[in-house]
Scaffold this motif. Structure first.
Motif, PDB file in Angstrom:
ATOM      1  N   ALA A 184       0.947  -1.247   0.083  1.00 33.79           N
ATOM      2  CA  ALA A 184       0.054  -0.161  -0.113  1.00 33.79           C
ATOM      3  C   ALA A 184       0.967   1.399  -0.003  1.00 33.79           C
ATOM      4  CB  ALA A 184      -1.062   0.186   1.016  1.00 33.79           C
ATOM      5  N   LEU A 185       2.000   1.486   0.913  1.00 32.60           N
ATOM      6  CA  LEU A 185       2.611   2.594   0.862  1.00 32.60           C
ATOM      7  C   LEU A 185       4.092   2.335  -0.347  1.00 32.60           C
ATOM      8  CD1 LEU A 185       2.857   3.224   4.626  1.00 32.60           C
ATOM      9  CD2 LEU A 185       2.050   4.731   2.931  1.00 32.60           C
TER      10      LEU A 185
ATOM     11  N   LEU B  29      -9.960  -3.349  -6.527  1.00 37.19           N
ATOM     12  CA  LEU B  29     -10.127  -2.091  -6.461  1.00 37.19           C
ATOM     13  C   LEU B  29      -9.667  -1.305  -5.195  1.00 37.19           C
ATOM     14  CD1 LEU B  29     -13.771  -1.367  -8.549  1.00 37.19           C
ATOM     15  CD2 LEU B  29     -11.036  -2.043  -9.342  1.00 37.19           C
ATOM     16  N   HIS B  30      -8.647  -1.452  -4.832  1.00 33.44           N
ATOM     17  CA  HIS B  30      -7.780  -0.818  -3.810  1.00 33.44           C
ATOM     18  C   HIS B  30      -6.968   0.250  -4.330  1.00 33.44           C
ATOM     19  CE1 HIS B  30      -8.529  -3.716  -0.121  1.00 33.44           C
ATOM     20  NE2 HIS B  30      -9.443  -2.617  -0.234  1.00 33.44           N
ATOM     21  N   GLY B  31      -6.828   1.429  -3.672  1.00 34.47           N
ATOM     22  CA  GLY B  31      -6.192   2.538  -4.527  1.00 34.47           C
ATOM     23  C   GLY B  31      -4.776   2.248  -4.797  1.00 34.47           C
TER      24      GLY B  31
ATOM     25  N   PRO C 275     -17.185  -2.168 -10.382  1.00 32.01           N
ATOM     26  CA  PRO C 275     -17.340  -0.714  -9.984  1.00 32.01           C
ATOM     27  C   PRO C 275     -16.565   0.341 -10.780  1.00 32.01           C
ATOM     28  CG  PRO C 275     -17.406  -2.029  -8.136  1.00 32.01           C
ATOM     29  CD  PRO C 275     -17.126  -3.029  -9.417  1.00 32.01           C
ATOM     30  N   LEU C 276     -15.491  -0.297 -11.275  1.00 33.59           N
ATOM     31  CA  LEU C 276     -14.339   0.486 -11.654  1.00 33.59           C
ATOM     32  C   LEU C 276     -14.621   1.014 -13.050  1.00 33.59           C
ATOM     33  CD1 LEU C 276     -11.237   1.477 -11.403  1.00 33.59           C
ATOM     34  CD2 LEU C 276     -10.628  -0.140 -12.882  1.00 33.59           C
TER      35      LEU C 276
ATOM     36  N   ILE D 223      -4.904   1.011  -8.460  1.00 33.58           N
ATOM     37  CA  ILE D 223      -5.470   1.448  -9.667  1.00 33.58           C
ATOM     38  C   ILE D 223      -5.186   2.944  -9.616  1.00 33.58           C
ATOM     39  CG2 ILE D 223      -7.479   0.225  -9.312  1.00 33.58           C
ATOM     40  CD1 ILE D 223      -9.022   2.099  -7.967  1.00 33.58           C
ATOM     41  N   TYR D 224      -4.467   3.599  -8.759  1.00 32.01           N
ATOM     42  CA  TYR D 224      -4.394   5.265  -8.906  1.00 32.01           C
ATOM     43  C   TYR D 224      -3.476   5.642  -9.970  1.00 32.01           C
ATOM     44  CZ  TYR D 224      -7.115   5.812  -4.307  1.00 32.01           C
ATOM     45  OH  TYR D 224      -8.203   5.797  -3.521  1.00 32.01           O
ATOM     46  N   GLY D 225      -2.811   4.705 -10.484  1.00 30.69           N
ATOM     47  CA  GLY D 225      -1.951   5.128 -11.733  1.00 30.69           C
ATOM     48  C   GLY D 225      -2.672   5.000 -13.020  1.00 30.69           C
TER      49      GLY D 225
ATOM     50  N   LEU E 281       4.392   1.167  -6.608  1.00 28.35           N
ATOM     51  CA  LEU E 281       3.300   0.364  -6.347  1.00 28.35           C
ATOM     52  C   LEU E 281       2.866  -0.731  -7.325  1.00 28.35           C
ATOM     53  CD1 LEU E 281       1.381   3.487  -4.989  1.00 28.35           C
ATOM     54  CD2 LEU E 281       2.112   1.594  -3.482  1.00 28.35           C
TER      55      LEU E 281
ATOM     56  N   GLY F  63      -0.717   0.641 -10.407  1.00 34.09           N
ATOM     57  CA  GLY F  63      -0.624   1.854  -8.822  1.00 34.09           C
ATOM     58  C   GLY F  63      -0.108   2.881  -9.594  1.00 34.09           C
ATOM     59  N   GLU F  64      -0.167   3.916  -8.753  1.00 36.23           N
ATOM     60  CA  GLU F  64       0.311   5.467  -8.688  1.00 36.23           C
ATOM     61  C   GLU F  64       1.775   5.535  -9.305  1.00 36.23           C
ATOM     62  OE1 GLU F  64      -0.072   8.005  -5.516  1.00 36.23           O
ATOM     63  OE2 GLU F  64       1.136   9.707  -6.709  1.00 36.23           O
TER      64      GLU F  64
END
Lengths: 313, 313
Positions: A13-14, A63-65, A94-95, A68-70, A21, A38-39
Motif C-alpha cells: 500500500a505505501l 479496486l484498492h487505491g 465498479p471501476l 489503480i491510482y496510476g 506500487l 498503481g500510482e
C-alpha cells in the motif's frame, strides 16, 4: 517469441523510495499486457522504455487505491499521445463507473474508446484470447473482491525437422497437415509418424499473478504447474497475525502455495513498507524454506520465460 | 525562519523520465504547504525527505488530472501512516465530491478528517492565515477555473538593538511595546525613536504560483513585487499559437509577466514534454530576453528565500 515479465512496482500500500506500487507488464510476442496500475505506473513504463502504444489490455486485480491510482494518469496520457486504438480494461464492475467519473470530471473527451470487461469475482473464467495467448481470471481471498490472473501461451505449431521437406518433396498442403499433427504418407514407402518428422512441441508457457490475497489453497488448481508464479508476500512470519487480519499472505505462505501448486519459479513481492530493504531478505529465506526456487521482486526486474520443448518418451 | 520552495514536479500534462507532474512544497518555518499534487507526488516527497506529518495544508490550482492524480494516493498514505490530524484542502468546489467518491469506492474510512475549503474562481481572496503566513488565491485564465496562489509572510516583530535593554534597563512590558513599533521613553532623558532602538524590519517574503494559465496581465496586481514567482512556460515562441489555443503561456510571456509585476526572481516550469532537456534551454533564453533573473524549474530544485532587512532612509 518473447514471454517476459517486467515488474514495475513491488511495494504494498505505501510506496518506498526503492519500490513503487503494484504494476506488472507481460510481454507476449511484443504485445504488452499491463497487470494492475498503481500510482506512478506511467513513469515506471517510461523508465523501462515500454512503449505506451503497445499496451492494449489492462488487467486490474481489485479496486484498492494502491492498485489503480496510476490508471487515471495513464489513460489521460494515452489520450494526449493521440491514441485512437481501443483500450481494453478487465476489472471488477465498479471501476467502469470510476473511470467514467474521472474522465467526466478531470479530463474531457478521449480520442479513443475504452472497452470495459467486468470480471466475475466468484469463479474462474477465460477473459481474453488471441492467437498466442489465453488469459483466465480466478477468485482470490481478500477484504474486497480480488482476482488472480493466469496467462497461458497457446500451443505452437510443430516444426518439421530440417531436411525432410526437401528429401521427400513435401507439398505446402502436406506441410500444414504435418504441422497440425498428421503423420506423413510418402507416395512410395512407409508412413513416417508425426513424432519422427517433427521436432518435439514447445511447452505452453504460463504466468500466474496472485495479489492481493490471503493464504488460500483454493487457487492451487488455477495455477498448477505454471512456469512462473508471482504471489504476494506482504508480511514476514513474525507478523502472520497481521497477515490474517488484513487478508494478506506471508512470504512462507507464498512459498507453500508455490510448492503445492508445483510451479517452476516463484517471485514474491507486495512487501509491507515496514520492512527495510535489508530485512526483505528474511522474507526470501522464509519463502525458500517452503519452496527453493523463489526470488524477490524488485522494480525493474525483467524475467523472461524461454521456450522449451517437451521431452517425448 | 525558513521560507523555502522545493519543486517536486515540473512537467506539464505528460511526465517524462526527467520530470514529474506538478507539485511544489513551500516550507514556512518548518510547516510544509503542498501546492498541486500530480501523480507521483508522494514518491517525490519521500525522495526529497519531506515528512508527511508536516503537511497539513494542500492547495490545488485547478482540477485537471495532471495536477491532482497524486492526491488520492497521498491521502490514502496519510491514513495508512495513522494520521489523525485534520488535513485542509483548498481547491475548486467539485473536488470535494471527487475526494469523497474516491474514499467511498477505493479506500474505506479514514482516521483523520479532511476540511475542504472551496476557492472562489472569480476574485482574489484570503484563503489561509496563521501567525507567520497569509495565503491568497486569485483567478488565472485557463480552459477550466484555475487559481494562482500568493504566500506572504506576516510582518515580523522588530528586534531591539544589542545592548539597549541592559543599558536602559528596559522592562518586559516596554520591550513588547518597542517590538510593536513604539518609541522608547526613558525615565530621565530624551525619547529614543523606534528606528534608533530597533534593527530595520525584515521584509515580508512572498512566493507566487501561477499555473495553469494563459498570458494574462490581470494577475499582475496580485503578484506585484513578489520575491519569487513560479509561472508556467509550457511552450517556446515557435509554438505560441498552440499556447493560445490551449490557454497556456510561453516562456517569453512568463518573463513579461515577471517584468511587469516587478518580481525579484522568476522560475519557469510546466514544460511541454515535446521539448527534450537540451531544448528547454531555449525556453530559458526566451524568458530571459524579457526578464533576466529567470531560472528553469527542475525536480528537486530547492530555492530558499532568505530574510533581509528593509533599508531605512
Amino acid at each position: 517469441m518473447r514471454f517476459e515479465l517486467t515488474i514495475l512496482g513491488s511495494s504494498s500500500a505505501l510506496p518506498t523510495s526503492q519500490r513503487n506500487l503494484t504494476a506488472h507488464v507481460l510481454n507476449v510476442y511484443e504485445r504488452f499486457f499491463l497487470i494492475d496500475c498503481g500510482e506512478g505506473t506511467q513513469i515506471q513504463l517510461r523508465r523501462n522504455k515500454i512503449k505506451f502504444g503497445r499496451i492494449n489490455h489492462i488487467f486490474i486485480s481489485h479496486l484498492h487505491g494502491d492498485h489503480i491510482y496510476g490508471l487515471f494518469g495513464l489513460l489521460s496520457s494515452f489520450n494526449l499521445l493521440d491514441r485512437t486504438e481501443d483500450l481494453h480494461i478487465y476489472a471488477h464492475e465498479p471501476l467502469k463507473k470510476g473511470i467514467r467519473y474521472m474522465i467526466r470530471n478531470y479530463e474531457g473527451r478521449f480520442n479513443y474508446s475504452i472497452r470495459f470487461h467486468p470480471l466475475d469475482p466468484h469463479q474462474q473464467h477465460k477473459i481474453y484470447e488471441d492467437l498466442r495467448l489465453s488469459v483466465y481470471a480466478f477468485p482470490l481471498r481478500h477484504s474486497i473482491p480480488s482476482s488472480g490472473f493466469l496467462f497461458v501461451e497457446k500451443p505452437r505449431e510443430l516444426n518439421i525437422r530440417k531436411g525432410y521437406v526437401k528429401k521427400y518433396n513435401i507439398s505446402v498442403r502436406q506441410i500444414q497437415q504435418i504441422k497440425n499433427g498428421a503423420d506423413f504418407v510418402p507416395e512410395n514407402g512407409p508412413v513416417i509418424p508425426n513424432e519422427q518428422i517433427t521436432e518435439p512441441p514447445y511447452r505452453q508457457r504460463s504466468y500466474a499473478f496472485c495479489t492481493d490475497t490471503a493464504y488460500d489453497e483454493s487457487v492451487i488448481p488455477y495455477i498448477r504447474q505454471a512456469d512462473l508464479l508471482y504471489h504476494e508476500a506482504t508480511f514476514a512470519d513474525e507478523h502472520q497475525d497481521q497477515a490474517e487480519a488484513t487478508l494478506h499472505a506471508t512470504a512462507r505462505q507464498a512459498g507453500k502455495i508455490a510448492q503445492k501448486a508445483g510451479v517452476k519459479q516463484l517471485i514474491i513481492g507486495h512487501f509491507s513498507a515496514r520492512y527495510k530493504e535489508e530485512q526483505i531478505n528474511r522474507l526470501l529465506e522464509e519463502a525458500r524454506e517452503e519452496f527453493a526456487s523463489t526470488q524477490l521482486a524488485y522494480d525493474g526486474l525483467v524475467h523472461p520465460i524461454y521456450p522449451y520443448r517437451v521431452g517425448r518418451d
